[in-house]
Design an enzyme around this catalytic site. Structure first.
Site, mmCIF file in Angstrom:
data_model
loop_
_atom_site.group_PDB
_atom_site.id
_atom_site.type_symbol
_atom_site.label_atom_id
_atom_site.label_comp_id
_atom_site.label_asym_id
_atom_site.label_seq_id
_atom_site.Cartn_x
_atom_site.Cartn_y
_atom_site.Cartn_z
ATOM 1 N N HIS A 17 0.838 -1.207 0.000
ATOM 2 C CA HIS A 17 0.000 0.000 0.000
ATOM 3 C C HIS A 17 0.874 1.259 0.000
ATOM 4 O O HIS A 17 0.616 2.209 -0.738
ATOM 5 C CB HIS A 17 -0.889 0.053 1.251
ATOM 6 C CG HIS A 17 -1.850 -1.093 1.392
ATOM 7 N ND1 HIS A 17 -1.954 -1.830 2.544
ATOM 8 C CD2 HIS A 17 -2.752 -1.606 0.527
ATOM 9 C CE1 HIS A 17 -2.893 -2.758 2.387
ATOM 10 N NE2 HIS A 17 -3.388 -2.646 1.172
ATOM 11 N N LYS A 41 -15.353 -8.384 3.145
ATOM 12 C CA LYS A 41 -14.302 -8.764 4.090
ATOM 13 C C LYS A 41 -14.743 -8.496 5.529
ATOM 14 O O LYS A 41 -15.486 -7.556 5.781
ATOM 15 C CB LYS A 41 -13.027 -7.951 3.813
ATOM 16 C CG LYS A 41 -12.375 -8.268 2.481
ATOM 17 C CD LYS A 41 -11.133 -7.400 2.290
ATOM 18 C CE LYS A 41 -10.461 -7.663 0.957
ATOM 19 N NZ LYS A 41 -9.414 -6.659 0.664
ATOM 20 N N ARG A 90 -1.965 -6.191 -8.450
ATOM 21 C CA ARG A 90 -0.862 -7.108 -8.153
ATOM 22 C C ARG A 90 -0.665 -8.152 -9.242
ATOM 23 O O ARG A 90 0.423 -8.401 -9.687
ATOM 24 C CB ARG A 90 -1.135 -7.849 -6.832
ATOM 25 C CG ARG A 90 -0.758 -7.071 -5.631
ATOM 26 C CD ARG A 90 -1.235 -7.748 -4.404
ATOM 27 N NE ARG A 90 -2.671 -7.956 -4.474
ATOM 28 C CZ ARG A 90 -3.448 -8.163 -3.444
ATOM 29 N NH1 ARG A 90 -2.944 -8.228 -2.251
ATOM 30 N NH2 ARG A 90 -4.735 -8.319 -3.595
ATOM 31 N N SER A 128 -2.709 -7.890 2.918
ATOM 32 C CA SER A 128 -2.994 -7.746 4.353
ATOM 33 C C SER A 128 -3.333 -9.109 4.961
ATOM 34 O O SER A 128 -2.986 -9.389 6.111
ATOM 35 C CB SER A 128 -4.165 -6.781 4.561
ATOM 36 O OG SER A 128 -3.848 -5.515 4.062
HETATM 37 O O1 PNS Z 1 -8.599 -2.995 -0.316
HETATM 38 P P1 PNS Z 1 -9.873 -3.511 -0.928
HETATM 39 O O2 PNS Z 1 -10.657 -4.336 0.077
HETATM 40 O O3 PNS Z 1 -9.628 -4.253 -2.214
HETATM 41 O O4 PNS Z 1 -10.735 -2.225 -1.320
HETATM 42 C C1 PNS Z 1 -12.058 -2.349 -1.756
HETATM 43 C C2 PNS Z 1 -12.818 -1.040 -1.458
HETATM 44 C C3 PNS Z 1 -12.799 -0.776 0.044
HETATM 45 C C4 PNS Z 1 -12.156 0.087 -2.203
HETATM 46 C C5 PNS Z 1 -14.297 -1.234 -1.965
HETATM 47 O O5 PNS Z 1 -14.891 -2.297 -1.288
HETATM 48 C C6 PNS Z 1 -15.115 0.044 -1.793
HETATM 49 O O6 PNS Z 1 -15.039 0.922 -2.618
HETATM 50 N N1 PNS Z 1 -15.869 0.140 -0.666
HETATM 51 C C7 PNS Z 1 -16.689 1.307 -0.396
HETATM 52 C C8 PNS Z 1 -18.149 1.047 -0.717
HETATM 53 C C9 PNS Z 1 -18.392 1.166 -2.209
HETATM 54 O O7 PNS Z 1 -18.295 2.223 -2.794
HETATM 55 N N2 PNS Z 1 -18.711 0.017 -2.822
HETATM 56 C C10 PNS Z 1 -18.946 -0.038 -4.256
HETATM 57 C C11 PNS Z 1 -17.678 -0.147 -5.045
HETATM 58 S S1 PNS Z 1 -17.824 -1.337 -6.253
#
Ligand code: PNS
Length: 166
Positions: A17, A41, A90, A128
């Site tokens: 990150h 998650k 990645r 993570s």
């Molecule tokens: O690190 P991650 O878990 O891959 O990140 C995913 C994240 C947190 C960016 C995604 O789940 C997100 O944008 N969450 C906020 C809620 C939202 O906007 N969901 C719709 C996006 S498709």
């Protein structure tokens, strides 16, 4: 002035990150790291804990701000006058999920574009979840997380493992 958002769950922050955020900070005037909820998650660290760890890990980088938010990413971006989302890719395995999120976000707000940065070769394998697994089982997490937050992360992982035992 171009503001970009680096969104993620950061549960917890890793060198992977840090690398993406630093590189984004070199490309845009301002970078806001958005610590968000990923409904797929189950986080080990609260949004506040994750935000605080990131603040320490990114200290000293002038144009980076860390903010926790529990709503939609596109709403966060609009509120902060940002129309660029930066994500790290990645491997091929990340692609489908990241592609889906990028298209969804663009559907929700057509002004928002997602830019992908390939991770550095040394961080290709890092996540993570790997850090939590190694820490939980007593392994050395120092190759994976910034030194300034290493002890805090390890303590929290161990606390979590104790809670699960009880
Ligand atoms: O690190 P991650 O878990 O891959 O990140 C995913 C994240 C947190 C960016 C995604 O789940 C997100 O944008 N969450 C906020 C809620 C939202 O906007 N969901 C719709 C996006 S498709």
């Amino acid at each position: 002035m171009t503001t970009a958002i680096c969104p993620g769950s950061f549960d917890p922050v890793t060198y992977g990150h840090v690398d993406i955020i630093k590189r984004a900070a070199g490309m845009f005037d301002k970078v806001i790291v958005a610590v968000l909820v990923n409904v797929q998650k189950k986080p080990w660290f609260t949004i506040e804990e994750r935000t605080n760890l990131l603040k320490k890990a990114m200290a000293g980088i002038e144009n980076v701000e860390i903010v926790g938010f529990d709503g939609l990413l596109v709403d966060f971006a609009a509120t902060n006058n940002a129309n660029v989302i930066v994500k790290g890719l990645r491997a091929i395995s990340d692609f489908e999920y990241e592609f889906q999120m990028a298209l969804t976000n663009n559907k929700l707000n057509q002004d928002i574009e997602t830019v992908f940065l390939t991770t550095s070769a040394e961080n290709m394998y890092l996540s993570s979840s790997i850090v939590k697994q190694v820490g939980l089982l007593g392994g050395d997490i120092s190759p994976f997380v910034p030194e300034c937050v290493h002890d805090e992360i390890l303590l929290r992982i161990r606390q979590r493992s104790k809670q699960n035992e009880n």
